[in-house]
Design an enzyme around this catalytic site. Sequence first.
Site, PDB file in Angstrom:
ATOM      1  N   ASP A  92     -14.200  -0.522 -19.085  1.00 23.49           N
ATOM      2  CA  ASP A  92     -15.298  -1.403 -19.461  1.00 23.49           C
ATOM      3  C   ASP A  92     -14.873  -2.671 -20.186  1.00 23.49           C
ATOM      4  OD1 ASP A  92     -14.407  -0.408 -21.849  1.00 23.49           O
ATOM      5  OD2 ASP A  92     -16.028   1.044 -22.061  1.00 23.49           O
ATOM      6  N   GLU A 114     -13.132   5.933 -14.581  1.00 27.43           N
ATOM      7  CA  GLU A 114     -13.968   6.130 -15.784  1.00 27.43           C
ATOM      8  C   GLU A 114     -15.330   5.437 -15.600  1.00 27.43           C
ATOM      9  OE1 GLU A 114     -13.278   4.452 -19.790  1.00 27.43           O
ATOM     10  OE2 GLU A 114     -12.839   6.480 -20.463  1.00 27.43           O
ATOM     11  N   GLU A 128     -18.914  -3.878 -23.878  1.00 25.81           N
ATOM     12  CA  GLU A 128     -18.489  -2.846 -22.922  1.00 25.81           C
ATOM     13  C   GLU A 128     -19.635  -2.251 -22.102  1.00 25.81           C
ATOM     14  OE1 GLU A 128     -17.465  -3.038 -26.075  1.00 25.81           O
ATOM     15  OE2 GLU A 128     -15.271  -3.001 -26.092  1.00 25.81           O
ATOM     16  N   HIS A 205     -12.112  -1.057 -34.792  1.00 22.09           N
ATOM     17  CA  HIS A 205     -11.913  -2.350 -34.124  1.00 22.09           C
ATOM     18  C   HIS A 205     -13.169  -2.877 -33.439  1.00 22.09           C
ATOM     19  CE1 HIS A 205     -11.901  -1.199 -29.780  1.00 22.09           C
ATOM     20  NE2 HIS A 205     -11.651  -0.014 -30.278  1.00 22.09           N
ATOM     21  N   ARG A 207     -16.185  -4.614 -31.900  1.00 26.42           N
ATOM     22  CA  ARG A 207     -16.718  -5.952 -32.098  1.00 26.42           C
ATOM     23  C   ARG A 207     -18.065  -5.943 -32.844  1.00 26.42           C
ATOM     24  NH1 ARG A 207     -15.674 -10.952 -29.076  1.00 26.42           N
ATOM     25  NH2 ARG A 207     -13.841  -9.955 -28.230  1.00 26.42           N
ATOM     26  N   HIS A 238      -5.514  -2.512 -36.310  1.00 26.71           N
ATOM     27  CA  HIS A 238      -5.624  -3.209 -35.022  1.00 26.71           C
ATOM     28  C   HIS A 238      -5.027  -4.602 -35.158  1.00 26.71           C
ATOM     29  CE1 HIS A 238      -7.649  -4.696 -31.339  1.00 26.71           C
ATOM     30  NE2 HIS A 238      -7.701  -3.427 -31.003  1.00 26.71           N
TER      31      HIS A 238
HETATM   32  N1  UDP Z   1      -3.990   4.230 -30.032  1.00 27.13           N
HETATM   33  C1  UDP Z   1      -2.623   4.008 -30.101  1.00 27.13           C
HETATM   34  N2  UDP Z   1      -2.116   3.512 -31.281  1.00 27.13           N
HETATM   35  C2  UDP Z   1      -2.883   3.222 -32.364  1.00 27.13           C
HETATM   36  C3  UDP Z   1      -4.289   3.436 -32.267  1.00 27.13           C
HETATM   37  C4  UDP Z   1      -4.801   3.938 -31.083  1.00 27.13           C
HETATM   38  O1  UDP Z   1      -1.880   4.260 -29.151  1.00 27.13           O
HETATM   39  O2  UDP Z   1      -2.360   2.781 -33.384  1.00 27.13           O
HETATM   40  C5  UDP Z   1      -4.555   4.741 -28.766  1.00 27.13           C
HETATM   41  C6  UDP Z   1      -5.455   5.945 -28.868  1.00 27.13           C
HETATM   42  O3  UDP Z   1      -4.728   7.146 -28.745  1.00 27.13           O
HETATM   43  C7  UDP Z   1      -6.422   5.754 -27.710  1.00 27.13           C
HETATM   44  C8  UDP Z   1      -6.466   4.263 -27.531  1.00 27.13           C
HETATM   45  O4  UDP Z   1      -5.364   3.715 -28.230  1.00 27.13           O
HETATM   46  O5  UDP Z   1      -5.949   6.331 -26.509  1.00 27.13           O
HETATM   47  C9  UDP Z   1      -7.756   3.715 -28.073  1.00 27.13           C
HETATM   48  O6  UDP Z   1      -7.703   2.356 -28.127  1.00 27.13           O
HETATM   49  P1  UDP Z   1      -8.808   1.498 -28.878  1.00 27.13           P
HETATM   50  O7  UDP Z   1      -9.386   2.290 -29.997  1.00 27.13           O
HETATM   51  O8  UDP Z   1      -8.162   0.191 -29.181  1.00 27.13           O
HETATM   52  O9  UDP Z   1      -9.875   1.215 -27.734  1.00 27.13           O
HETATM   53  P2  UDP Z   1     -11.158   2.016 -27.204  1.00 27.13           P
HETATM   54  O10 UDP Z   1     -10.727   3.381 -26.787  1.00 27.13           O
HETATM   55  O11 UDP Z   1     -12.162   2.022 -28.309  1.00 27.13           O
HETATM   56  O12 UDP Z   1     -11.612   1.201 -26.036  1.00 27.13           O
END
Ligand code: UDP
Length: 380
Positions: A92, A114, A128, A205, A207, A238
Amino acid sequence: MVVYGTRPEAIKVAPVITALEASEVLDVVTVVTGQHREMLDQVNDLFGIVPDHDLDVFEHGASLSRIVARVLERLDPVLEAQRPAAVVVQGDTSTSTAAALAAFHRQIPVVHVEAGLRSGDIASPFPEEANRKLTSQLAALHLAPTATSKANLLRESVDGADVVVTGNTVIDALLASAGRRTPFTDPALEALADAGGRVLLVTTHRRENWGEAMEGVGRAIARLARQFPDLTVVLPAHRNPVVREAVLPQVAGLGNVLVTEPLPYGEFTRLLGVATVVLTDSGGVQEEAPSLGKPVLVMRDNTERPEAVEAGTVRLIGTDEERIVAEVATLLTDAGAYTAMAQAANPYGDGAAAERVVAAIAQLLGRGVRLGEFGVQQVK
Ligand code: UDP
Protein backbone atom coordinates in the site's frame (compact mmCIF):
# COMPACT_ATOMS: atom_id res chain seq x y z
CA MET A 1 8.94 -7.83 -12.81
CA VAL A 2 8.82 -7.13 -9.10
CA VAL A 3 8.76 -3.41 -8.16
CA TYR A 4 9.28 -2.21 -4.58
CA GLY A 5 10.64 0.79 -2.76
CA THR A 6 10.39 0.81 1.04
CA ARG A 7 11.64 -1.33 3.91
CA PRO A 8 8.32 -3.10 4.63
CA GLU A 9 7.80 -3.89 0.95
CA ALA A 10 11.34 -5.24 0.64
CA ILE A 11 10.84 -7.55 3.64
CA LYS A 12 7.57 -8.85 2.20
CA VAL A 13 8.73 -9.32 -1.42
CA ALA A 14 12.11 -10.86 -0.55
CA PRO A 15 10.59 -14.37 -0.11
CA VAL A 16 8.66 -13.90 -3.38
CA ILE A 17 11.82 -12.90 -5.28
CA THR A 18 13.65 -15.91 -3.82
CA ALA A 19 10.80 -18.21 -4.90
CA LEU A 20 10.68 -16.64 -8.37
CA GLU A 21 14.42 -17.13 -8.74
CA ALA A 22 13.88 -20.83 -7.99
CA SER A 23 10.97 -21.13 -10.45
CA GLU A 24 11.52 -23.23 -13.55
CA VAL A 25 8.75 -21.52 -15.51
CA LEU A 26 9.19 -17.83 -14.67
CA ASP A 27 12.08 -15.40 -14.85
CA VAL A 28 12.29 -12.43 -12.51
CA VAL A 29 13.49 -8.86 -12.99
CA THR A 30 13.72 -6.70 -9.86
CA VAL A 31 13.21 -2.94 -9.78
CA VAL A 32 13.67 -0.81 -6.68
CA THR A 33 12.31 2.71 -6.74
CA GLY A 34 14.42 3.85 -3.79
CA GLN A 35 11.45 5.52 -2.02
CA HIS A 36 13.40 4.61 1.14
CA ARG A 37 17.17 4.44 0.77
CA GLU A 38 19.30 2.98 3.60
CA MET A 39 16.43 1.01 5.13
CA LEU A 40 15.69 -0.56 1.72
CA ASP A 41 19.32 -1.40 0.95
CA GLN A 42 19.64 -3.05 4.39
CA VAL A 43 16.91 -5.57 3.51
CA ASN A 44 18.24 -6.27 0.01
CA ASP A 45 21.66 -6.97 1.53
CA LEU A 46 20.21 -9.35 4.11
CA PHE A 47 18.30 -11.42 1.56
CA GLY A 48 21.13 -11.27 -1.00
CA ILE A 49 19.04 -9.41 -3.59
CA VAL A 50 20.88 -7.24 -6.12
CA PRO A 51 18.19 -5.21 -7.89
CA ASP A 52 18.35 -5.19 -11.70
CA HIS A 53 17.12 -1.57 -11.87
CA ASP A 54 17.27 1.24 -9.33
CA LEU A 55 15.04 4.23 -10.10
CA ASP A 56 16.67 6.18 -7.23
CA VAL A 57 13.65 8.46 -6.64
CA PHE A 58 14.55 9.33 -3.02
CA GLU A 59 14.68 13.04 -2.16
CA HIS A 60 14.67 14.52 1.34
CA GLY A 61 11.24 15.88 2.22
CA ALA A 62 9.62 14.89 -1.10
CA SER A 63 5.82 15.20 -1.15
CA LEU A 64 3.66 12.18 -1.88
CA SER A 65 2.80 13.59 -5.30
CA ARG A 66 6.47 14.14 -6.07
CA ILE A 67 7.27 10.50 -5.16
CA VAL A 68 4.41 9.19 -7.31
CA ALA A 69 5.37 11.43 -10.23
CA ARG A 70 9.01 10.33 -10.12
CA VAL A 71 8.10 6.62 -9.96
CA LEU A 72 5.71 6.96 -12.92
CA GLU A 73 8.24 8.88 -14.98
CA ARG A 74 11.23 6.65 -14.23
CA LEU A 75 9.48 3.26 -14.33
CA ASP A 76 7.83 3.74 -17.71
CA PRO A 77 11.03 3.50 -19.82
CA VAL A 78 12.03 0.35 -17.89
CA LEU A 79 8.64 -1.21 -18.65
CA GLU A 80 8.98 -0.24 -22.29
CA ALA A 81 12.45 -1.77 -22.56
CA GLN A 82 11.78 -4.94 -20.55
CA ARG A 83 8.16 -5.67 -21.56
CA PRO A 84 7.49 -7.97 -18.58
CA ALA A 85 4.59 -10.46 -18.75
CA ALA A 86 3.35 -9.19 -15.37
CA VAL A 87 4.28 -6.58 -12.77
CA VAL A 88 4.17 -7.55 -9.09
CA VAL A 89 3.55 -4.86 -6.48
CA GLN A 90 3.25 -5.26 -2.72
CA GLY A 91 0.93 -3.63 -0.22
CA ASP A 92 0.00 0.00 0.00
CA THR A 93 2.88 2.41 -0.48
CA SER A 94 3.16 5.25 -2.98
CA THR A 95 5.65 3.06 -4.85
CA SER A 96 3.21 0.17 -5.21
CA THR A 97 0.30 2.28 -6.42
CA ALA A 98 2.43 4.29 -8.84
CA ALA A 99 4.05 1.13 -10.21
CA ALA A 100 0.63 -0.49 -10.67
CA LEU A 101 -0.57 2.56 -12.60
CA ALA A 102 2.55 2.62 -14.78
CA ALA A 103 2.06 -1.07 -15.62
CA PHE A 104 -1.64 -0.55 -16.29
CA HIS A 105 -0.82 2.26 -18.71
CA ARG A 106 1.37 -0.22 -20.62
CA GLN A 107 -1.42 -2.86 -20.50
CA ILE A 108 0.74 -5.17 -18.42
CA PRO A 109 -1.21 -7.31 -15.89
CA VAL A 110 -0.72 -6.16 -12.30
CA VAL A 111 -0.30 -8.75 -9.54
CA HIS A 112 -1.08 -7.31 -6.09
CA VAL A 113 0.57 -9.09 -3.16
CA GLU A 114 -1.07 -8.42 0.24
CA ALA A 115 -4.32 -7.35 -1.39
CA GLY A 116 -7.61 -6.62 0.33
CA LEU A 117 -6.54 -5.05 3.63
CA ARG A 118 -9.05 -2.38 4.66
CA SER A 119 -9.31 -0.14 7.71
CA GLY A 120 -12.55 1.33 6.38
CA ASP A 121 -11.25 4.89 6.91
CA ILE A 122 -9.73 6.61 3.87
CA ALA A 123 -7.85 9.01 6.19
CA SER A 124 -6.20 6.31 8.30
CA PRO A 125 -3.71 4.91 7.65
CA PHE A 126 -2.81 7.77 5.32
CA PRO A 127 -2.11 7.45 2.46
CA GLU A 128 -2.04 3.64 2.61
CA GLU A 129 -5.80 2.95 2.75
CA ALA A 130 -6.33 4.88 -0.49
CA ASN A 131 -3.22 3.36 -2.08
CA ARG A 132 -4.38 -0.21 -1.61
CA LYS A 133 -7.90 0.56 -2.82
CA LEU A 134 -6.50 2.23 -5.94
CA THR A 135 -4.23 -0.75 -6.62
CA SER A 136 -7.24 -3.10 -6.29
CA GLN A 137 -8.87 -1.20 -9.15
CA LEU A 138 -5.86 -1.87 -11.39
CA ALA A 139 -4.90 -5.45 -10.45
CA ALA A 140 -5.53 -8.53 -12.57
CA LEU A 141 -4.59 -10.92 -9.75
CA HIS A 142 -5.28 -10.18 -6.07
CA LEU A 143 -3.18 -12.19 -3.59
CA ALA A 144 -4.97 -11.79 -0.28
CA PRO A 145 -3.05 -12.72 2.88
CA THR A 146 -6.11 -13.94 4.81
CA ALA A 147 -9.71 -14.99 4.28
CA THR A 148 -10.77 -11.67 5.86
CA SER A 149 -8.90 -9.67 3.23
CA LYS A 150 -10.39 -11.84 0.49
CA ALA A 151 -13.87 -11.13 1.87
CA ASN A 152 -13.12 -7.37 1.71
CA LEU A 153 -12.31 -7.69 -2.00
CA LEU A 154 -15.41 -9.74 -2.76
CA ARG A 155 -17.51 -7.11 -0.97
CA GLU A 156 -16.06 -4.56 -3.42
CA SER A 157 -17.17 -6.74 -6.36
CA VAL A 158 -13.75 -8.11 -7.27
CA ASP A 159 -14.27 -11.39 -9.16
CA GLY A 160 -13.53 -14.29 -6.78
CA ALA A 161 -11.75 -16.14 -9.59
CA ASP A 162 -9.05 -13.43 -9.52
CA VAL A 163 -8.40 -13.71 -5.76
CA VAL A 164 -6.14 -16.25 -4.04
CA VAL A 165 -5.57 -16.47 -0.26
CA THR A 166 -1.83 -16.99 0.08
CA GLY A 167 -0.99 -16.09 3.69
CA ASN A 168 1.25 -13.10 4.32
CA THR A 169 4.78 -13.35 2.95
CA VAL A 170 6.04 -11.48 6.06
CA ILE A 171 5.72 -14.75 7.97
CA ASP A 172 7.95 -16.45 5.36
CA ALA A 173 10.50 -13.65 5.94
CA LEU A 174 10.16 -13.87 9.72
CA LEU A 175 10.67 -17.65 9.80
CA ALA A 176 13.69 -17.39 7.47
CA SER A 177 15.17 -14.71 9.70
CA ALA A 178 14.35 -16.39 13.02
CA GLY A 179 16.33 -19.43 11.88
CA ARG A 180 19.50 -17.31 11.63
CA ARG A 181 19.81 -15.82 15.18
CA THR A 182 21.63 -12.69 13.94
CA PRO A 183 24.20 -11.17 16.33
CA PHE A 184 23.42 -7.60 17.44
CA THR A 185 25.80 -4.97 16.08
CA ASP A 186 25.22 -2.76 19.14
CA PRO A 187 26.88 -4.35 22.22
CA ALA A 188 24.19 -2.77 24.43
CA LEU A 189 21.55 -4.91 22.69
CA GLU A 190 23.64 -8.05 23.02
CA ALA A 191 24.01 -7.31 26.76
CA LEU A 192 20.28 -6.73 27.04
CA ALA A 193 19.49 -10.07 25.38
CA ASP A 194 21.93 -11.84 27.74
CA ALA A 195 20.58 -10.12 30.87
CA GLY A 196 17.06 -11.40 30.31
CA GLY A 197 15.37 -8.34 31.92
CA ARG A 198 12.08 -6.76 30.88
CA VAL A 199 12.09 -4.95 27.53
CA LEU A 200 9.56 -2.61 26.00
CA LEU A 201 10.15 -2.44 22.23
CA VAL A 202 8.73 0.69 20.60
CA THR A 203 8.42 1.61 16.92
CA THR A 204 6.55 4.58 15.54
CA HIS A 205 6.41 6.25 12.13
CA ARG A 206 2.78 6.59 10.91
CA ARG A 207 2.17 9.80 9.04
CA GLU A 208 -1.20 10.42 10.73
CA ASN A 209 0.56 10.36 14.14
CA TRP A 210 3.13 13.02 13.18
CA GLY A 211 3.24 16.09 15.43
CA GLU A 212 1.44 16.32 18.77
CA ALA A 213 0.36 12.65 18.88
CA MET A 214 3.93 11.47 18.37
CA GLU A 215 5.26 13.89 20.99
CA GLY A 216 2.72 12.33 23.37
CA VAL A 217 4.11 8.90 22.51
CA GLY A 218 7.59 10.19 23.45
CA ARG A 219 6.29 11.58 26.77
CA ALA A 220 4.52 8.28 27.53
CA ILE A 221 7.73 6.33 26.94
CA ALA A 222 9.63 8.68 29.26
CA ARG A 223 7.02 8.27 32.01
CA LEU A 224 7.11 4.48 31.71
CA ALA A 225 10.92 4.48 31.86
CA ARG A 226 10.78 6.49 35.12
CA GLN A 227 7.93 4.44 36.61
CA PHE A 228 9.66 1.08 35.90
CA PRO A 229 13.41 1.55 36.51
CA ASP A 230 14.04 -2.18 35.88
CA LEU A 231 12.52 -1.84 32.38
CA THR A 232 14.63 -1.13 29.29
CA VAL A 233 12.83 0.69 26.51
CA VAL A 234 14.36 0.06 23.09
CA LEU A 235 13.43 2.51 20.38
CA PRO A 236 14.85 1.84 16.91
CA ALA A 237 14.24 5.31 15.51
CA HIS A 238 12.78 5.60 12.01
CA ARG A 239 14.95 7.51 9.52
CA ASN A 240 12.30 10.16 8.94
CA PRO A 241 13.45 13.39 10.67
CA VAL A 242 9.82 14.34 11.46
CA VAL A 243 9.59 11.22 13.64
CA ARG A 244 12.95 11.79 15.32
CA GLU A 245 12.24 15.44 16.14
CA ALA A 246 8.92 14.54 17.79
CA VAL A 247 10.07 11.61 19.93
CA LEU A 248 13.77 11.83 20.74
CA PRO A 249 13.82 15.09 22.77
CA GLN A 250 11.18 13.60 25.11
CA VAL A 251 13.38 10.64 26.07
CA ALA A 252 16.79 12.36 26.08
CA GLY A 253 18.91 11.66 29.16
CA LEU A 254 16.97 8.62 30.38
CA GLY A 255 19.44 5.81 31.17
CA ASN A 256 16.97 3.00 30.55
CA VAL A 257 15.80 4.22 27.13
CA LEU A 258 17.99 2.86 24.37
CA VAL A 259 17.57 4.74 21.08
CA THR A 260 19.10 2.94 18.10
CA GLU A 261 19.29 3.45 14.35
CA PRO A 262 16.81 1.36 12.32
CA LEU A 263 17.89 -2.22 12.94
CA PRO A 264 18.72 -4.66 10.18
CA TYR A 265 15.77 -7.04 9.83
CA GLY A 266 17.58 -10.01 11.38
CA GLU A 267 18.44 -7.97 14.49
CA PHE A 268 14.96 -6.50 14.72
CA THR A 269 13.21 -9.86 14.63
CA ARG A 270 15.62 -11.22 17.26
CA LEU A 271 14.79 -8.20 19.42
CA LEU A 272 11.08 -8.95 18.97
CA GLY A 273 11.82 -12.36 20.47
CA VAL A 274 13.57 -10.70 23.45
CA ALA A 275 10.82 -8.09 24.05
CA THR A 276 8.33 -8.37 26.91
CA VAL A 277 5.80 -5.98 25.36
CA VAL A 278 5.67 -4.36 21.91
CA LEU A 279 4.29 -0.85 21.47
CA THR A 280 3.97 0.12 17.82
CA ASP A 281 2.03 1.82 15.05
CA SER A 282 3.60 -0.42 12.39
CA GLY A 283 1.64 -2.71 10.11
CA GLY A 284 4.30 -5.38 9.67
CA VAL A 285 5.17 -5.56 13.37
CA GLN A 286 1.48 -6.22 14.16
CA GLU A 287 1.77 -9.32 11.98
CA GLU A 288 5.15 -10.55 13.21
CA ALA A 289 4.91 -10.15 16.99
CA PRO A 290 1.83 -12.39 17.51
CA SER A 291 3.71 -15.25 15.83
CA LEU A 292 6.33 -14.89 18.54
CA GLY A 293 3.74 -14.81 21.34
CA LYS A 294 4.40 -11.16 22.21
CA PRO A 295 1.59 -8.85 23.37
CA VAL A 296 1.27 -5.92 20.97
CA LEU A 297 -0.25 -2.55 21.85
CA VAL A 298 -1.04 -0.67 18.66
CA MET A 299 -1.00 3.13 18.73
CA ARG A 300 -3.82 3.56 16.26
CA ASP A 301 -7.59 3.87 16.44
CA ASN A 302 -8.32 1.32 13.73
CA THR A 303 -6.54 -1.48 11.94
CA GLU A 304 -6.70 -3.24 8.61
CA ARG A 305 -5.31 -6.27 10.40
CA PRO A 306 -8.17 -7.44 12.64
CA GLU A 307 -7.09 -11.09 12.80
CA ALA A 308 -4.66 -10.77 15.74
CA VAL A 309 -7.02 -8.38 17.56
CA GLU A 310 -9.66 -11.12 17.35
CA ALA A 311 -7.08 -13.70 18.48
CA GLY A 312 -6.42 -11.50 21.56
CA THR A 313 -2.69 -10.84 21.05
CA VAL A 314 -3.07 -7.30 19.65
CA ARG A 315 -4.94 -4.41 21.31
CA LEU A 316 -5.72 -1.06 19.69
CA ILE A 317 -5.00 1.70 22.20
CA GLY A 318 -4.81 4.92 20.15
CA THR A 319 -2.22 7.63 20.83
CA ASP A 320 -3.48 9.23 24.04
CA GLU A 321 -0.51 9.61 26.41
CA GLU A 322 -2.43 8.55 29.55
CA ARG A 323 -3.85 5.47 27.85
CA ILE A 324 -0.46 4.36 26.54
CA VAL A 325 1.05 4.61 30.03
CA ALA A 326 -1.92 2.79 31.60
CA GLU A 327 -2.01 -0.06 29.07
CA VAL A 328 1.72 -0.76 29.20
CA ALA A 329 1.72 -0.51 33.02
CA THR A 330 -1.10 -3.06 33.23
CA LEU A 331 0.84 -5.57 31.15
CA LEU A 332 3.93 -5.02 33.31
CA THR A 333 2.14 -5.42 36.65
CA ASP A 334 -0.79 -7.79 36.05
CA ALA A 335 0.44 -11.31 35.26
CA GLY A 336 -3.06 -12.47 34.30
CA ALA A 337 -3.52 -9.64 31.80
CA TYR A 338 -0.08 -10.40 30.37
CA THR A 339 -0.65 -14.13 29.99
CA ALA A 340 -4.02 -13.55 28.34
CA MET A 341 -2.32 -11.59 25.54
CA ALA A 342 0.94 -13.52 25.26
CA GLN A 343 -0.49 -16.35 23.19
CA ALA A 344 1.38 -17.41 20.09
CA ALA A 345 -1.12 -16.97 17.28
CA ASN A 346 -0.31 -17.20 13.62
CA PRO A 347 -3.37 -15.89 11.79
CA TYR A 348 -1.25 -14.28 9.06
CA GLY A 349 0.71 -17.10 7.52
CA ASP A 350 2.36 -20.50 7.63
CA GLY A 351 5.65 -19.70 5.89
CA ALA A 352 4.49 -20.98 2.48
CA ALA A 353 2.92 -17.77 1.16
CA ALA A 354 5.63 -17.01 -1.42
CA GLU A 355 5.20 -20.45 -2.97
CA ARG A 356 1.46 -19.83 -3.37
CA VAL A 357 2.17 -16.37 -4.82
CA VAL A 358 4.50 -17.79 -7.45
CA ALA A 359 2.11 -20.63 -8.36
CA ALA A 360 -0.76 -18.14 -8.77
CA ILE A 361 1.39 -15.93 -11.03
CA ALA A 362 2.40 -18.96 -13.10
CA GLN A 363 -1.28 -19.86 -13.49
CA LEU A 364 -2.11 -16.29 -14.54
CA LEU A 365 0.54 -16.53 -17.26
CA GLY A 366 -0.56 -19.99 -18.41
CA ARG A 367 2.52 -21.71 -16.99
CA GLY A 368 1.18 -23.70 -14.03
CA VAL A 369 -1.58 -24.36 -11.51
CA ARG A 370 -2.48 -22.68 -8.24
CA LEU A 371 -1.74 -24.30 -4.89
CA GLY A 372 -4.28 -24.79 -2.08
CA GLU A 373 -5.16 -21.59 -0.25
CA PHE A 374 -3.87 -20.59 3.20
CA GLY A 375 -6.13 -21.14 6.21
CA VAL A 376 -9.35 -22.02 4.41
CA GLN A 377 -10.78 -22.97 7.79
CA GLN A 378 -10.76 -19.25 8.68
CA VAL A 379 -13.37 -18.32 6.03
CA LYS A 380 -16.24 -16.50 7.68
N1 UDP B 1 11.76 -3.39 11.02
C1 UDP B 1 13.13 -3.56 10.87
N2 UDP B 1 13.96 -2.76 11.63
C2 UDP B 1 13.50 -1.82 12.50
C3 UDP B 1 12.10 -1.65 12.63
C4 UDP B 1 11.26 -2.45 11.87
O1 UDP B 1 13.59 -4.39 10.10
O2 UDP B 1 14.30 -1.15 13.15
C5 UDP B 1 10.85 -4.22 10.20
C6 UDP B 1 9.76 -4.95 10.94
O3 UDP B 1 10.18 -6.24 11.34
C7 UDP B 1 8.64 -5.02 9.91
C8 UDP B 1 8.88 -3.81 9.05
O4 UDP B 1 10.19 -3.35 9.31
O5 UDP B 1 8.73 -6.17 9.09
C9 UDP B 1 7.87 -2.74 9.37
O6 UDP B 1 8.22 -1.57 8.77
P1 UDP B 1 7.50 -0.20 9.11
O7 UDP B 1 7.00 -0.23 10.51
O8 UDP B 1 8.45 0.87 8.70
O9 UDP B 1 6.31 -0.16 8.06
P2 UDP B 1 4.80 -0.71 8.08
O10 UDP B 1 4.84 -2.18 8.32
O11 UDP B 1 4.07 0.05 9.13
O12 UDP B 1 4.30 -0.40 6.70
